[in-house]
Design a protein around this motif. Sequence first.
Motif, PDB file in Angstrom:
ATOM      1  N   SER A 193       0.851  -1.190   0.000  1.00  0.00           N
ATOM      2  CA  SER A 193       0.000   0.000   0.000  1.00  0.00           C
ATOM      3  C   SER A 193       0.887   1.240   0.000  1.00  0.00           C
ATOM      4  O   SER A 193       2.099   1.145   0.195  1.00  0.00           O
ATOM      5  CB  SER A 193      -0.925   0.006   1.216  1.00  0.00           C
ATOM      6  N   GLY A 194       0.253   2.395  -0.221  1.00  0.00           N
ATOM      7  CA  GLY A 194       0.975   3.655  -0.131  1.00  0.00           C
ATOM      8  C   GLY A 194       1.353   4.272  -1.465  1.00  0.00           C
ATOM      9  O   GLY A 194       1.904   5.374  -1.503  1.00  0.00           O
ATOM     10  N   GLY A 195       1.062   3.587  -2.541  1.00  0.00           N
ATOM     11  CA  GLY A 195       1.375   4.141  -3.841  1.00  0.00           C
ATOM     12  C   GLY A 195       0.480   5.317  -4.188  1.00  0.00           C
ATOM     13  O   GLY A 195      -0.476   5.630  -3.475  1.00  0.00           O
ATOM     14  N   GLY A 196       0.807   6.002  -5.287  1.00  0.00           N
ATOM     15  CA  GLY A 196      -0.006   7.131  -5.720  1.00  0.00           C
ATOM     16  C   GLY A 196       0.691   7.898  -6.809  1.00  0.00           C
ATOM     17  O   GLY A 196       1.687   7.463  -7.369  1.00  0.00           O
ATOM     18  N   LEU A 237       7.106   9.478  -1.275  1.00  0.00           N
ATOM     19  CA  LEU A 237       6.058   8.525  -0.917  1.00  0.00           C
ATOM     20  C   LEU A 237       6.649   7.502   0.025  1.00  0.00           C
ATOM     21  O   LEU A 237       7.859   7.239  -0.023  1.00  0.00           O
ATOM     22  CB  LEU A 237       5.520   7.796  -2.151  1.00  0.00           C
ATOM     23  N   ARG A 238       5.793   6.918   0.853  1.00  0.00           N
ATOM     24  CA  ARG A 238       6.222   5.821   1.718  1.00  0.00           C
ATOM     25  C   ARG A 238       5.338   4.621   1.432  1.00  0.00           C
ATOM     26  O   ARG A 238       4.119   4.676   1.649  1.00  0.00           O
ATOM     27  CB  ARG A 238       6.123   6.194   3.185  1.00  0.00           C
ATOM     28  N   LEU A 239       5.949   3.569   0.954  1.00  0.00           N
ATOM     29  CA  LEU A 239       5.226   2.329   0.691  1.00  0.00           C
ATOM     30  C   LEU A 239       5.292   1.421   1.907  1.00  0.00           C
ATOM     31  O   LEU A 239       6.291   1.417   2.627  1.00  0.00           O
ATOM     32  CB  LEU A 239       5.821   1.611  -0.515  1.00  0.00           C
ATOM     33  N   TYR A 278       8.800  -1.478   4.802  1.00  0.00           N
ATOM     34  CA  TYR A 278       8.570  -0.128   4.291  1.00  0.00           C
ATOM     35  C   TYR A 278       9.581   0.215   3.197  1.00  0.00           C
ATOM     36  O   TYR A 278      10.672  -0.343   3.137  1.00  0.00           O
ATOM     37  CB  TYR A 278       8.708   0.907   5.409  1.00  0.00           C
ATOM     38  N   LEU A 279       9.191   1.180   2.362  1.00  0.00           N
ATOM     39  CA  LEU A 279      10.120   1.785   1.421  1.00  0.00           C
ATOM     40  C   LEU A 279       9.833   3.288   1.396  1.00  0.00           C
ATOM     41  O   LEU A 279       8.792   3.713   0.887  1.00  0.00           O
ATOM     42  CB  LEU A 279       9.983   1.188   0.021  1.00  0.00           C
ATOM     43  N   LEU A 303       4.974  -0.374 -11.030  1.00  0.00           N
ATOM     44  CA  LEU A 303       4.213  -1.126 -10.030  1.00  0.00           C
ATOM     45  C   LEU A 303       5.253  -1.702  -9.060  1.00  0.00           C
ATOM     46  O   LEU A 303       6.192  -2.382  -9.501  1.00  0.00           O
ATOM     47  CB  LEU A 303       3.421  -2.227 -10.717  1.00  0.00           C
ATOM     48  N   TYR A 304       5.102  -1.388  -7.784  1.00  0.00           N
ATOM     49  CA  TYR A 304       6.075  -1.796  -6.774  1.00  0.00           C
ATOM     50  C   TYR A 304       5.547  -2.992  -5.995  1.00  0.00           C
ATOM     51  O   TYR A 304       4.404  -2.977  -5.513  1.00  0.00           O
ATOM     52  CB  TYR A 304       6.369  -0.637  -5.814  1.00  0.00           C
ATOM     53  N   TYR A 305       6.402  -3.993  -5.867  1.00  0.00           N
ATOM     54  CA  TYR A 305       6.052  -5.229  -5.168  1.00  0.00           C
ATOM     55  C   TYR A 305       7.017  -5.458  -4.005  1.00  0.00           C
ATOM     56  O   TYR A 305       8.211  -5.160  -4.118  1.00  0.00           O
ATOM     57  CB  TYR A 305       6.194  -6.433  -6.092  1.00  0.00           C
ATOM     58  N   CYS A 306       6.514  -6.038  -2.931  1.00  0.00           N
ATOM     59  CA  CYS A 306       7.404  -6.589  -1.914  1.00  0.00           C
ATOM     60  C   CYS A 306       7.449  -8.100  -2.113  1.00  0.00           C
ATOM     61  O   CYS A 306       6.505  -8.697  -2.647  1.00  0.00           O
ATOM     62  CB  CYS A 306       6.959  -6.242  -0.500  1.00  0.00           C
ATOM     63  N   SER A 307       8.555  -8.688  -1.705  1.00  0.00           N
ATOM     64  CA  SER A 307       8.701 -10.130  -1.853  1.00  0.00           C
ATOM     65  C   SER A 307       9.370 -10.728  -0.618  1.00  0.00           C
ATOM     66  O   SER A 307      10.138 -10.051   0.066  1.00  0.00           O
ATOM     67  CB  SER A 307       9.511 -10.465  -3.103  1.00  0.00           C
ATOM     68  N   ARG A 308       9.060 -11.989  -0.379  1.00  0.00           N
ATOM     69  CA  ARG A 308       9.617 -12.723   0.756  1.00  0.00           C
ATOM     70  C   ARG A 308      10.909 -13.371   0.325  1.00  0.00           C
ATOM     71  O   ARG A 308      10.918 -14.347  -0.425  1.00  0.00           O
ATOM     72  CB  ARG A 308       8.618 -13.781   1.234  1.00  0.00           C
ATOM     73  N   GLY A 309      12.010 -12.810   0.798  1.00  0.00           N
ATOM     74  CA  GLY A 309      13.306 -13.353   0.448  1.00  0.00           C
ATOM     75  C   GLY A 309      14.243 -12.274  -0.033  1.00  0.00           C
ATOM     76  O   GLY A 309      13.989 -11.082   0.123  1.00  0.00           O
TER      77      GLY A 309
END
Length: 120
Positions: free
Chosen positions: A7-10, A18-20, A80-81, A93-99
């Motif tokens: 969340s946090g995009g825009g 911005l803070r994701l 966070y980013l 499009l920003y994604y978080c990933s496990r690893g």
Amino acid sequence: EEQLVESGGGMVRPGGSLRLSCAASGFTFTTYHMTWLRQAPGKGPEWVSTIDSRGEKSVYADSVKGRFAISRDNARNTLYLQMNNLKLEDTALYYCSRGGRNTLAMRETWGRGTQVTGSE
């Protein structure tokens, strides 16, 4: 069930911030490195940044070094980013990933993403 929700995009003007956020559930967040990836329109996915499981070490792509900051709150299972001095070329499009960085090739470890759009 493992889940990552970004969340946090825009929409933001060049030079803006911005803070994701990425809320994690369904796995032991505190034992994993976590990563941010992004995919711009018409391009392949790009690694952005990775943080270790304790939040003590982080690495960045050259394209964002000095402008973006990755962090995590293990008590809240959240990644966070912080994105500062945004440029039009950060649109993606920003994604978080496990690893770690190798998750670039592991689509099953990503969330659904949040859109960041630079606009004059």
